[in-house]
Design a protein around this motif. Structure first.
Motif, PDB file in Angstrom:
ATOM      1  N   ASP A  59       0.818  -1.217   0.000  1.00 32.49           N
ATOM      2  CA  ASP A  59       0.000   0.000   0.000  1.00 32.49           C
ATOM      3  C   ASP A  59       0.849   1.262   0.000  1.00 32.49           C
ATOM      4  O   ASP A  59       0.336   2.350   0.267  1.00 32.49           O
ATOM      5  CB  ASP A  59      -0.931   0.001   1.211  1.00 32.49           C
ATOM      6  N   LEU A  60       2.157   1.101  -0.274  1.00 31.05           N
ATOM      7  CA  LEU A  60       3.115   2.206  -0.261  1.00 31.05           C
ATOM      8  C   LEU A  60       3.272   2.818   1.127  1.00 31.05           C
ATOM      9  O   LEU A  60       3.653   3.984   1.273  1.00 31.05           O
ATOM     10  CB  LEU A  60       2.729   3.288  -1.277  1.00 31.05           C
ATOM     11  N   THR A  61       2.999   2.029   2.156  1.00 28.26           N
ATOM     12  CA  THR A  61       3.230   2.460   3.526  1.00 28.26           C
ATOM     13  C   THR A  61       4.678   2.174   3.903  1.00 28.26           C
ATOM     14  O   THR A  61       5.200   1.094   3.619  1.00 28.26           O
ATOM     15  CB  THR A  61       2.305   1.723   4.505  1.00 28.26           C
ATOM     16  N   GLU A  62       5.326   3.137   4.535  1.00 34.14           N
ATOM     17  CA  GLU A  62       6.729   2.996   4.905  1.00 34.14           C
ATOM     18  C   GLU A  62       6.919   1.915   5.964  1.00 34.14           C
ATOM     19  O   GLU A  62       6.295   1.943   7.016  1.00 34.14           O
ATOM     20  CB  GLU A  62       7.250   4.333   5.416  1.00 34.14           C
ATOM     21  N   ARG A  63       7.799   0.953   5.683  1.00 34.27           N
ATOM     22  CA  ARG A  63       8.114  -0.108   6.638  1.00 34.27           C
ATOM     23  C   ARG A  63       9.430   0.155   7.351  1.00 34.27           C
ATOM     24  O   ARG A  63       9.592  -0.182   8.525  1.00 34.27           O
ATOM     25  CB  ARG A  63       8.189  -1.460   5.916  1.00 34.27           C
ATOM     26  N   ARG A  64      10.401   0.714   6.623  1.00 32.97           N
ATOM     27  CA  ARG A  64      11.692   1.024   7.234  1.00 32.97           C
ATOM     28  C   ARG A  64      12.380   2.091   6.413  1.00 32.97           C
ATOM     29  O   ARG A  64      12.298   2.085   5.173  1.00 32.97           O
ATOM     30  CB  ARG A  64      12.584  -0.216   7.331  1.00 32.97           C
ATOM     31  N   ALA A  65      13.048   3.012   7.087  1.00 29.56           N
ATOM     32  CA  ALA A  65      13.836   4.044   6.414  1.00 29.56           C
ATOM     33  C   ALA A  65      15.249   4.025   6.992  1.00 29.56           C
ATOM     34  O   ALA A  65      15.435   3.926   8.202  1.00 29.56           O
ATOM     35  CB  ALA A  65      13.205   5.417   6.599  1.00 29.56           C
ATOM     36  N   ILE A  66      16.237   4.098   6.110  1.00 27.08           N
ATOM     37  CA  ILE A  66      17.637   4.043   6.512  1.00 27.08           C
ATOM     38  C   ILE A  66      18.376   5.198   5.839  1.00 27.08           C
ATOM     39  O   ILE A  66      18.213   5.423   4.635  1.00 27.08           O
ATOM     40  CB  ILE A  66      18.277   2.707   6.081  1.00 27.08           C
ATOM     41  N   PRO A  67      19.196   5.943   6.593  1.00 24.84           N
ATOM     42  CA  PRO A  67      20.002   7.001   5.960  1.00 24.84           C
ATOM     43  C   PRO A  67      20.877   6.428   4.858  1.00 24.84           C
ATOM     44  O   PRO A  67      21.438   5.338   4.984  1.00 24.84           O
ATOM     45  CB  PRO A  67      20.855   7.536   7.115  1.00 24.84           C
ATOM     46  N   LEU A  68      21.000   7.164   3.781  1.00 27.34           N
ATOM     47  CA  LEU A  68      21.726   6.702   2.603  1.00 27.34           C
ATOM     48  C   LEU A  68      22.939   7.605   2.401  1.00 27.34           C
ATOM     49  O   LEU A  68      22.800   8.819   2.247  1.00 27.34           O
ATOM     50  CB  LEU A  68      20.805   6.769   1.385  1.00 27.34           C
ATOM     51  N   VAL A  69      24.124   7.015   2.442  1.00 22.91           N
ATOM     52  CA  VAL A  69      25.352   7.773   2.223  1.00 22.91           C
ATOM     53  C   VAL A  69      25.680   7.732   0.738  1.00 22.91           C
ATOM     54  O   VAL A  69      26.082   6.694   0.210  1.00 22.91           O
ATOM     55  CB  VAL A  69      26.525   7.197   3.049  1.00 22.91           C
TER      56      VAL A  69
END
Length: 330
Positions: A111-121
């Motif tokens: 459903d395009l719901t955020e499950r996990r977000a991680i900083p991206l270098v």
């Protein structure tokens, strides 16, 4: 040990595309105002094509069109990404982290719901999801590697969405080149594609001025080279072939040519697209590949071409890149 620093925005726009500079909030109605339909977009199994818009006013927004009518006006989602891919109800969005200089990877559900977000270098370059939806992978541009004289390098990361295991780099894996152990400070990796068993993958490795197709094993943490001048591989749904780009005459300055590699015989078949395609192709089904073709700064279209070398290229979706097909059948 290589000295590393995060890549700043300076100089990165020309490589990553201006789409990374566009942030659209969930409340925006730019797509609707421009005559495009707004509405829900999901990753549930259905016959449709997802992509990121390159149209002014909605650049970076996720768009969706049905397979049966790809010429219709797309549905425009509030989601905005620099790179995107999806499979089996899992989405991967590489996006700005709010201040135009940092980024994050976001794993999405159906459903395009955020499950996990991680900083991206680094600055986003490629995104892929395994056929099962379990593994996601990304490639970024970075700078600061001591061997590289301030020029850009590439780095691959992977995430197991079931166990949350993070593979931050491939540069410390065991590498075999030409059947012999190989170590070097200048290893660069990009353009991953997973096999159906979620254990193995193919990718590009560069070292000492050469580019190689490598096969990796997520269990043993080993990589082995298969052949030269193969970049951005993409595995066919049946697992027998790779779509890839290769530098014309071995020189990237002359552009890239799309081809198909039969994994059983290592026989190459050039595709009917003769223009330079700087993209990781996506399979629509076992017979057709899609790819983004630039037509000027910040603009691109998604094209398709038969995977057997026959036919002619055909525009599939205007003003779009990062294509991902859901629910296509052979």
């Amino acid at each position: 040990m290589r000295a590393r620093i995060a890549l700043t925005l300076a100089g990165a726009v020309a490589l990553a595309g201006a789409a990374v500079l566009t942030v659209t909030t969930a409340g925006s109605r730019e797509g609707e105002a421009a005559g495009r339909s707004g509405g829900p977009v999901s990753l549930a199994p259905a016959a449709r094509l997802l992509a990121l818009s390159t149209r002014p006013g909605e650049r970076g927004r996720l768009i969706s069109v049905p397979v049966t009518d790809p010429g219709r006006s797309p549905t425009v989602s509030p989601l905005s990404c620099a790179r995107f891919y999806a499979a089996a109800g899992t989405g991967l969005c590489l996006r700005l982290d709010g201040d135009l200089t940092t980024y994050q990877l976001v794993v999405l559900d159906a459903d395009l719901t955020e499950r996990r977000a991680i900083p991206l270098v680094g600055v986003p370059n490629r995104a892929r999801v395994s056929l099962s939806g379990r593994w996601v992978t990304w490639t970024v541009f970075v700078t600061g590697d001591s061997y590289n004289g301030g020029r850009f390098s590439t780095r691959v990361g992977m995430l197991d969405t079931r166990t949350q295991e993070l593979v931050p780099t491939l540069e410390d894996w065991t590498v075999t080149l030409g059947g012999k152990p190989y170590e070097a400070a200048d290893l660069n990796f990009w353009g991953v594609t997973f096999t159906r068993d979620d254990r193995r993958f193919y990718a590009t490795m560069s070292t000492a001025g050469h580019r190689y197709l490598v096969e990796g094993d997520l269990t043993t943490r080993k990589l082995r080279t298969l052949m030269e001048n193969v970049e951005c591989p993409s595995l066919s749904p049946d697992g027998t072939r790779l779509a890839f780009k290769s530098a014309v005459g071995g020189d990237p300055g002359r552009g890239w040519r799309l081809s198909i590699l039969d994994l059983a015989t290592l026989r190459e078949t050039p595709l009917a697209e003769t223009r330079s395609v700087d993209d990781q192709a996506a399979w629509l089904d076992d017979h057709t590949v899609a790819y983004a073709l630039s037509r000027g700064r910040d603009r691109a279209d998604v094209w398709q071409v038969p995977a057997d070398g026959s036919g002619t290229p055909r525009k599939l979706l205007a003003d779009a890149d990062s294509p991902a097909a859901l629910g296509w059948t052979s």
